[in-house]
Design a protein around this motif. Structure first.
Motif, mmCIF file in Angstrom:
data_model
loop_
_atom_site.group_PDB
_atom_site.id
_atom_site.type_symbol
_atom_site.label_atom_id
_atom_site.label_comp_id
_atom_site.label_asym_id
_atom_site.label_seq_id
_atom_site.Cartn_x
_atom_site.Cartn_y
_atom_site.Cartn_z
ATOM 1 N N ILE A 63 0.838 -1.199 0.000
ATOM 2 C CA ILE A 63 0.000 0.000 0.000
ATOM 3 C C ILE A 63 0.872 1.248 0.000
ATOM 4 O O ILE A 63 1.832 1.345 0.764
ATOM 5 C CB ILE A 63 -0.928 0.014 1.235
ATOM 6 C CG1 ILE A 63 -1.911 -1.169 1.179
ATOM 7 C CG2 ILE A 63 -1.692 1.322 1.316
ATOM 8 C CD1 ILE A 63 -2.769 -1.298 2.416
ATOM 9 N N TYR A 72 2.467 2.508 10.036
ATOM 10 C CA TYR A 72 3.599 1.751 9.474
ATOM 11 C C TYR A 72 4.051 0.660 10.444
ATOM 12 O O TYR A 72 4.306 -0.481 10.038
ATOM 13 C CB TYR A 72 4.750 2.714 9.176
ATOM 14 C CG TYR A 72 5.961 2.051 8.567
ATOM 15 C CD1 TYR A 72 6.067 1.874 7.190
ATOM 16 C CD2 TYR A 72 7.007 1.597 9.375
ATOM 17 C CE1 TYR A 72 7.177 1.261 6.632
ATOM 18 C CE2 TYR A 72 8.125 0.989 8.830
ATOM 19 C CZ TYR A 72 8.201 0.822 7.446
ATOM 20 O OH TYR A 72 9.298 0.208 6.894
ATOM 21 N N TRP A 129 0.916 5.266 0.640
ATOM 22 C CA TRP A 129 0.172 6.298 1.362
ATOM 23 C C TRP A 129 0.761 7.656 1.005
ATOM 24 O O TRP A 129 1.936 7.932 1.258
ATOM 25 C CB TRP A 129 0.290 6.040 2.859
ATOM 26 C CG TRP A 129 -0.594 6.874 3.743
ATOM 27 C CD1 TRP A 129 -1.062 8.126 3.506
ATOM 28 C CD2 TRP A 129 -1.101 6.499 5.028
ATOM 29 N NE1 TRP A 129 -1.819 8.562 4.552
ATOM 30 C CE2 TRP A 129 -1.867 7.585 5.501
ATOM 31 C CE3 TRP A 129 -0.960 5.365 5.836
ATOM 32 C CZ2 TRP A 129 -2.499 7.561 6.747
ATOM 33 C CZ3 TRP A 129 -1.591 5.346 7.063
ATOM 34 C CH2 TRP A 129 -2.362 6.428 7.512
ATOM 35 N N LEU A 167 3.738 -1.193 3.788
ATOM 36 C CA LEU A 167 3.297 0.193 3.654
ATOM 37 C C LEU A 167 4.452 1.071 3.206
ATOM 38 O O LEU A 167 5.511 1.096 3.821
ATOM 39 C CB LEU A 167 2.743 0.715 4.991
ATOM 40 C CG LEU A 167 2.293 2.184 4.997
ATOM 41 C CD1 LEU A 167 1.147 2.409 4.013
ATOM 42 C CD2 LEU A 167 1.889 2.608 6.405
ATOM 43 N N TRP A 206 0.762 -1.894 11.100
ATOM 44 C CA TRP A 206 0.397 -2.614 9.873
ATOM 45 C C TRP A 206 1.521 -3.532 9.433
ATOM 46 O O TRP A 206 1.276 -4.612 8.895
ATOM 47 C CB TRP A 206 0.054 -1.628 8.763
ATOM 48 C CG TRP A 206 -1.259 -0.913 8.965
ATOM 49 C CD1 TRP A 206 -2.118 -1.062 10.016
ATOM 50 C CD2 TRP A 206 -1.839 0.062 8.094
ATOM 51 N NE1 TRP A 206 -3.198 -0.229 9.865
ATOM 52 C CE2 TRP A 206 -3.056 0.472 8.694
ATOM 53 C CE3 TRP A 206 -1.451 0.635 6.896
ATOM 54 C CZ2 TRP A 206 -3.883 1.432 8.102
ATOM 55 C CZ3 TRP A 206 -2.264 1.589 6.306
ATOM 56 C CH2 TRP A 206 -3.479 1.975 6.911
#
Length: 545
Positions: A381, A400, A383, A410, A403
């Protein structure tokens, strides 16, 4: 060394501002300049193009509006009175006498029609198309099939009628856009209109003197403002780009009168301890949010979005960033609103076990590298984080860590606010897939109707506020029902159901509801700010000692 360099730049900026101000502020009250500190001015000053709160401040100062609202959020006619007819579908406005633009030309109903027809123009690419989409004849006019906008009828120089396809109590908010002079903004090509975006001209209380991108906007009082009772008492406003970390220095040197610092307890304490400055604390009508691109294969399952929310400790984030100045976000409606649901809402309290279970339920399992994967796709992902203020980066950093433990790869991409907007809400439709997550703040209107905003699929357009790509038939049905319902009790039930659905589906997460801090110098009088009124709405009451 870097911190020292930033401080030197900040102090240089404040001294520059002082020189500008002192050069023109040696006379009486009419020569006083209100010094406003801000960040993020884009230069979209045409009233129908302003896409952030800072540009909207400028537009509100330069243009007049058909309606306004009081401190309780009740609407009333401003430069015009109005009547409802035709089963509450038609609003007929009658302009007051003597209204004129700053160049001396009269404001007529033709200018009102021009303003709203421009929003409906086929080439319009601003964020307000939804404002006229409910008017009769919009589709034909917007597509170019008709040169006549059937729902807008000029009756005479002072009278104009707007007819909607359907009656709605939210229709009144269509008239919250400053009236633009046709003789100034009239265009043959859309590029001609956009060329005047940074050179606005209206009938309002101020006139734009100068705009320097990333530096300042300087406004002068319109000394010939048509409504003598509301002519401003100050000589002008200097809205300067001042980074958050420089605000205290700017107040200490006298280079600012007013600013909205980041909402946290440290700032409350700092401004309370500062001589000559008083912080005003109000309940904000808005929230901070985290938007998921629900069209991405990693994020198109609501269970994944729920897992990600269980996997970030928002309570700890709020305590670290805001202190007592914010609460956990629950639904896309302000807690100040009558439409806010008081039950049936999940707060997604930090729970790593629930997060892991939801990932597993959605079919995501850890690979040999510890990263979740499904059908050969990694849970990677990206961001987008803007660095103009601190909170987006702090939230991303906390996510961060947690997750990562869950198996999410991330990646945090740092940039300025305008770049985040350009890659998300403002991106062309063929580029809207080029992000996974982004965070911002959002200001709400008084009415809870979400049409045209973050959760409305019809706003998933170029320049529209919805960047999630999320579609849910029941959500769209409830948005429509809520907009049509005049019975307050039934309307409340509709928005409660809609809020609970969005709380479950999470296309966009409400991170926090924030109180607002407004730092105001004690020599500024009449600075009235409330949940439903901004400082610019009562600008004519302000004086500077």
């Amino acid at each position: 060394m870097l911190k020292k360099a930033k401080r030197i730049v900040a102090l240089s900026l404040t001294l520059l501002m002082l020189l500008v101000v002192l050069s023109g502020c040696q006379g009486g009250q009419g020569d006083k300049i209100l010094l406003f500190g801000t960040t993020g001015i884009d230069g979209n000053f045409a009233s129908i193009m302003a896409s952030n709160v800072y540009d909207s401040y400028v537009a509100t100062l330069i243009f007049d509006f058909l309606i306004d609202n009081d401190a309780e959020g009740m609407y009333y006619g401003d430069i015009a009175s109005y009547e409802l007819s035709n089963g509450n579908r038609t609003y007929t406005f009658t302009l007051k006498d003597g209204i004129k633009f700053s160049d001396g030309q009269p404001l007529t109903s033709a200018d009102v029609a021009f303003t709203y027809k421009t929003i409906g123009h086929p080439d319009y690419n601003g964020p307000r198309a939804y404002a006229v989409a409910g008017l009769v004849g919009y589709a034909d006019y917007n597509s170019g099939a008709s040169s006549d906008f059937a729902g807008i009828k000029v009756i005479d120089e002072k009278t104009i009628a707007f007819t909607f396809e359907e009656a709605s109590p939210a229709n009144i908010e269509t008239f919250l856009y400053g009236i633009m002079p046709e003789h100034y903004y009239g265009f043959n090509t859309w590029s001609e209109f956009l060329a005047l975006n940074e050179k606005p001209m209206g009938s309002g209380k101020f006139i734009l003197e100068e705009y320097r991108p990333m530096e300042f906007v300087r406004l002068a009082a319109n000394t010939d403002y048509w409504d003598r009772s509301k002519r401003v008492k100050i000589g002008g406003i200097l809205m300067s780009e001042v980074p958050e970390e420089s605000l205290l220095d700017a107040f200490a040197t006298g280079a600012l009168h007013v600013a909205q610092p980041q909402s946290n307890q440290d700032n409350v304490n700092a401004y309370r301890d500062m001589d000559g400055v008083t912080p005003q604390i109000i309940l904000g009508n808005g929230y901070t949010f985290l938007c998921f691109n629900t069209l991405q294969p990693t994020l198109n399952d609501a269970r994944v979005r729920q897992a990600l929310m269980y996997g970030v400790d928002r309570v700890a984030f709020i305590e670290a960033v805001y202190g007592d100045m914010a609460t956990v976000g629950l639904a896309p409606i302000s807690p100040a609103s009558w439409a806010f649901p008081d039950s049936g809402i999940n707060d997604y309290a930090f729970d790593m076990d629930k997060a892991a279970a939801l990932f597993a339920e959605a079919g995501w399992v850890k690979g040999s590298d510890g990263i979740l994967e499904k059908d050969g796709v990694k849970m990677s992902i990206n961001w987008l984080v803007y660095t103009d203020v601190a909170w987006p980066g702090r939230l991303a950093e906390m996510a961060y860590d947690s997750w990562g433990q869950l198996g999410v790869d991330l990646k945090i991409e740092l940039m300025d606010f305008n770049t985040v907007a350009a890659r998300t809400m403002d991106a062309p439709m063929d580029e809207k897939m080029n992000f996974d997550l982004y965070t911002m703040g959002f200001s709400l209107s008084i009415d809870p109707d979400p049409t045209g905003a973050l959760f409305d699929y019809d706003a998933y357009t170029e320049g529209g506020f919805n960047a999630s790509g999320y579609y849910n038939a029941r959500s769209q049905e409830l948005i429509t029902l809520g907009k049509q319902e005049f019975d307050q009790g039934r309307r409340t039930e509709i928005y409660h159901e809609w809020a609970r659905l969005m709380n479950e589906e999470l296309p966009t997460v409400i991170v926090a509801y924030r109180n607002e801090i407004w730092a105001v110098s004690d020599n500024v009088k009449g600075m009235n700010i409330s949940t439903y009124q901004t400082w610019v709405q009562n600008i004519h009451e302000i004086t500077i000692d």
